[in-house]
Scaffold this motif. Sequence first.
Motif, PDB file in Angstrom:
ATOM      1  N   VAL A  17       0.838  -1.191   0.000  1.00  0.00           N
ATOM      2  CA  VAL A  17       0.000   0.000   0.000  1.00  0.00           C
ATOM      3  C   VAL A  17       0.877   1.247   0.000  1.00  0.00           C
ATOM      4  N   THR A  18       0.576   2.179  -0.903  1.00  0.00           N
ATOM      5  CA  THR A  18       1.284   3.459  -0.896  1.00  0.00           C
ATOM      6  C   THR A  18       0.396   4.545  -0.311  1.00  0.00           C
ATOM      7  N   GLY A  19       1.014   5.476   0.388  1.00  0.00           N
ATOM      8  CA  GLY A  19       0.353   6.706   0.807  1.00  0.00           C
ATOM      9  C   GLY A  19      -0.663   6.605   1.914  1.00  0.00           C
ATOM     10  N   PHE A  20      -1.607   5.719   1.827  1.00  0.00           N
ATOM     11  CA  PHE A  20      -2.689   5.615   2.811  1.00  0.00           C
ATOM     12  C   PHE A  20      -2.293   4.568   3.850  1.00  0.00           C
ATOM     13  N   HIS A  21      -1.534   4.979   4.829  1.00  0.00           N
ATOM     14  CA  HIS A  21      -0.993   4.060   5.822  1.00  0.00           C
ATOM     15  C   HIS A  21      -1.795   4.135   7.119  1.00  0.00           C
ATOM     16  N   GLU A  22      -3.094   4.020   6.987  1.00  0.00           N
ATOM     17  CA  GLU A  22      -3.985   4.114   8.142  1.00  0.00           C
ATOM     18  C   GLU A  22      -4.165   2.755   8.816  1.00  0.00           C
ATOM     19  N   GLU A  34       2.333  -4.466   3.560  1.00  0.00           N
ATOM     20  CA  GLU A  34       3.566  -3.702   3.349  1.00  0.00           C
ATOM     21  C   GLU A  34       3.211  -2.245   3.093  1.00  0.00           C
ATOM     22  N   LEU A  35       3.557  -1.381   4.022  1.00  0.00           N
ATOM     23  CA  LEU A  35       3.362   0.060   3.850  1.00  0.00           C
ATOM     24  C   LEU A  35       4.608   0.568   3.145  1.00  0.00           C
ATOM     25  N   THR A  36       4.446   1.099   1.939  1.00  0.00           N
ATOM     26  CA  THR A  36       5.598   1.374   1.090  1.00  0.00           C
ATOM     27  C   THR A  36       5.387   2.646   0.288  1.00  0.00           C
ATOM     28  N   ASP A  37       6.287   2.878  -0.642  1.00  0.00           N
ATOM     29  CA  ASP A  37       6.181   4.002  -1.570  1.00  0.00           C
ATOM     30  C   ASP A  37       5.891   3.455  -2.968  1.00  0.00           C
ATOM     31  N   ALA A  44       6.467  -4.917  -5.630  1.00  0.00           N
ATOM     32  CA  ALA A  44       5.492  -5.897  -5.144  1.00  0.00           C
ATOM     33  C   ALA A  44       4.649  -6.434  -6.300  1.00  0.00           C
ATOM     34  N   LEU A  45       4.224  -5.552  -7.184  1.00  0.00           N
ATOM     35  CA  LEU A  45       3.442  -5.979  -8.343  1.00  0.00           C
ATOM     36  C   LEU A  45       4.266  -6.922  -9.218  1.00  0.00           C
ATOM     37  N   ALA A  46       5.550  -6.608  -9.390  1.00  0.00           N
ATOM     38  CA  ALA A  46       6.440  -7.468 -10.183  1.00  0.00           C
ATOM     39  C   ALA A  46       6.611  -8.841  -9.534  1.00  0.00           C
ATOM     40  N   GLU A  47       6.456  -8.898  -8.210  1.00  0.00           N
ATOM     41  CA  GLU A  47       6.546 -10.168  -7.484  1.00  0.00           C
ATOM     42  C   GLU A  47       5.234 -10.937  -7.533  1.00  0.00           C
ATOM     43  N   PRO A  50      -0.765  -8.141  -5.003  1.00  0.00           N
ATOM     44  CA  PRO A  50      -1.688  -7.031  -5.232  1.00  0.00           C
ATOM     45  C   PRO A  50      -1.146  -5.747  -4.603  1.00  0.00           C
ATOM     46  N   VAL A  51      -1.572  -4.635  -5.166  1.00  0.00           N
ATOM     47  CA  VAL A  51      -1.087  -3.326  -4.748  1.00  0.00           C
ATOM     48  C   VAL A  51      -2.257  -2.366  -4.635  1.00  0.00           C
ATOM     49  N   ILE A  52      -2.218  -1.505  -3.613  1.00  0.00           N
ATOM     50  CA  ILE A  52      -3.177  -0.417  -3.474  1.00  0.00           C
ATOM     51  C   ILE A  52      -2.378   0.878  -3.534  1.00  0.00           C
ATOM     52  N   VAL A  53      -2.713   1.737  -4.501  1.00  0.00           N
ATOM     53  CA  VAL A  53      -1.954   2.961  -4.728  1.00  0.00           C
ATOM     54  C   VAL A  53      -2.827   4.173  -4.438  1.00  0.00           C
ATOM     55  N   GLU A  54      -2.355   5.040  -3.550  1.00  0.00           N
ATOM     56  CA  GLU A  54      -3.039   6.288  -3.245  1.00  0.00           C
ATOM     57  C   GLU A  54      -2.841   7.238  -4.422  1.00  0.00           C
TER      58      GLU A  54
END
Length: 106
Positions: A17-22, A34-37, A44-47, A50-54
Amino acid sequence: MAANLHPRQGRAGPIAVTGFHEPSLVFLTGRDTELTDAAGAARALAEGRPVIVEGRDADAFRAAAAELGITGRVVGQVDGHNYSKGDDVSLTVYAPPGGPAAEPPR
């Protein structure tokens, strides 16, 4: 969960997850989230995860994913308001390419 991507459904994880680290999102997606940028989300997507992007990270995420030669499939988007910070929020859920198909709406 309708996209059949949640690790509790037996899919690859953890979700990045990017940006929304609630805390509420981590509670929903699991403590291994995984709270990331943007670059970490692209990895993560390449691995195959799933990814959640703010929304504010969208351009950087797409650029990082392009550098890795990976494109995800958008399977959902949620627009809302983060009342704890007073900001509008847009979250886009990406599935890895070739991943599970979303279930049809009921």
